[in-house]
Motif scaffolding. Structure first.
Motif, short mmCIF file in Angstrom:
data_model
loop_
_atom_site.label_atom_id
_atom_site.label_comp_id
_atom_site.label_asym_id
_atom_site.label_seq_id
_atom_site.Cartn_x
_atom_site.Cartn_y
_atom_site.Cartn_z
N ASP A 1 -5.56 -13.38 0.99
CA ASP A 1 -4.49 -12.68 1.71
C ASP A 1 -3.56 -13.73 2.32
OD1 ASP A 1 -2.86 -11.05 3.17
OD2 ASP A 1 -4.40 -10.45 4.63
N TYR A 2 -2.52 -14.09 1.58
CA TYR A 2 -1.60 -15.14 2.04
C TYR A 2 -0.92 -14.79 3.35
CZ TYR A 2 -2.13 -17.67 -2.36
OH TYR A 2 -2.64 -18.39 -3.42
N ALA A 3 -0.73 -13.50 3.61
CA ALA A 3 -0.05 -13.08 4.83
C ALA A 3 -0.86 -13.38 6.08
CB ALA A 3 0.27 -11.59 4.76
N SER A 4 -2.18 -13.54 5.91
CA SER A 4 -3.04 -13.78 7.08
C SER A 4 -3.17 -15.27 7.43
CB SER A 4 -4.45 -13.22 6.80
OG SER A 4 -5.09 -13.98 5.78
N ILE A 5 -2.61 -16.14 6.62
CA ILE A 5 -2.78 -17.58 6.81
C ILE A 5 -1.82 -18.12 7.86
CG2 ILE A 5 -2.78 -19.83 5.67
CD1 ILE A 5 -4.93 -17.98 4.62
N HIS A 6 -2.37 -18.90 8.76
CA HIS A 6 -1.56 -19.61 9.75
C HIS A 6 -1.63 -21.11 9.40
CE1 HIS A 6 -1.02 -16.08 12.33
NE2 HIS A 6 -2.30 -15.80 12.07
N TYR A 7 -0.50 -21.66 9.04
CA TYR A 7 -0.45 -23.05 8.57
C TYR A 7 -0.33 -24.03 9.74
CZ TYR A 7 0.33 -20.66 4.15
OH TYR A 7 0.19 -19.84 3.05
#
Length: 202
Positions: free
Chosen positions: A135-141
């Protein structure tokens, strides 16, 4: 007269140099083995054998022919695995079993073990190894991507955005034998080096 102990050390690079020096200081006769003709640890040893550290039949023959008492290696994940395998095949004592080493060397299994015993770990993101979905939307970089079963920094990427993360996932999978990886929050700050002892009960 007491027999002088004999030790076979796997790997002739800098990683085993202190092992060789310490063993010789203890009065142990040391042989260093790997596939290279030369090496800094081989120069310090009493004997050098040109045998690959994965050539178990040849190493077992050497152990038997030269009455070797034990096998050891340095800080090399590759040769620690070889050492455990060789000792089990040759009937020699070794400080870890295959199962114990797999837990310690597999980043995902080691992380689960830490969580089981409430040892703090870096926050991680879910990645489905079967479907290779996330889930790319959940990633915090930023995040760091690591193969679970590689060593010496192979396959590791620090990612600042989704595009870099996709590339990092591909790179990690290419460097993973089991095609598994972990994605964790990238922790900024000072480097931390930890030494630990794990005692596992049967």
């Amino acid at each position: 007269m007491k027999k002088q102990k004999k030790l076979l050390v796997l790997g002739g690079t800098m990683s085993t140099l202190d092992v060789v020096k310490t063993a010789k200081h203890m009065g142990i006769e040391v042989t260093v083995a790997d596939y290279l003709e030369d090496g800094i640890a081989k120069k310090e040893a009493d004997h050098a054998a040109i045998i690959s550290t994965t050539d178990y039949p040849a190493l077992i023959n050497y152990i038997q022919e030269h009455d070797i008492d034990g096998v050891f290696t340095g800080a090399s994940e590759f040769n620690i695995k070889n050492m455990i395998e060789l000792c089990e095949k040759a009937g020699l004592p070794v400080y870890a079993s295959k199962e114990q080493w797999d837990i310690c060397s597999n980043k995902k299994r080691f992380k689960k073990l830490c969580e089981q015993y409430e040892v703090p770990t870096v926050p991680a993101y879910s990645f489905d190894s079967q479907t290779q979905s996330i889930d790319y939307a959940s990633i915090h970089y930023p995040v760091i991507v690591k193969p679970v079963d590689s060593y010496s920094g192979h396959g590791i990427s620090i990612c600042q955005n989704a595009l870099e993360l996709k590339a990092g996932i591909e790179y990690a999978l290419e460097n993973s034998i089991s095609k598994q990886l972990i994605i964790e929050k990238y922790m900024r700050g000072k480097n931390v080096e930890a030494y630990y002892i794990v005692q596992m009960e049967k």
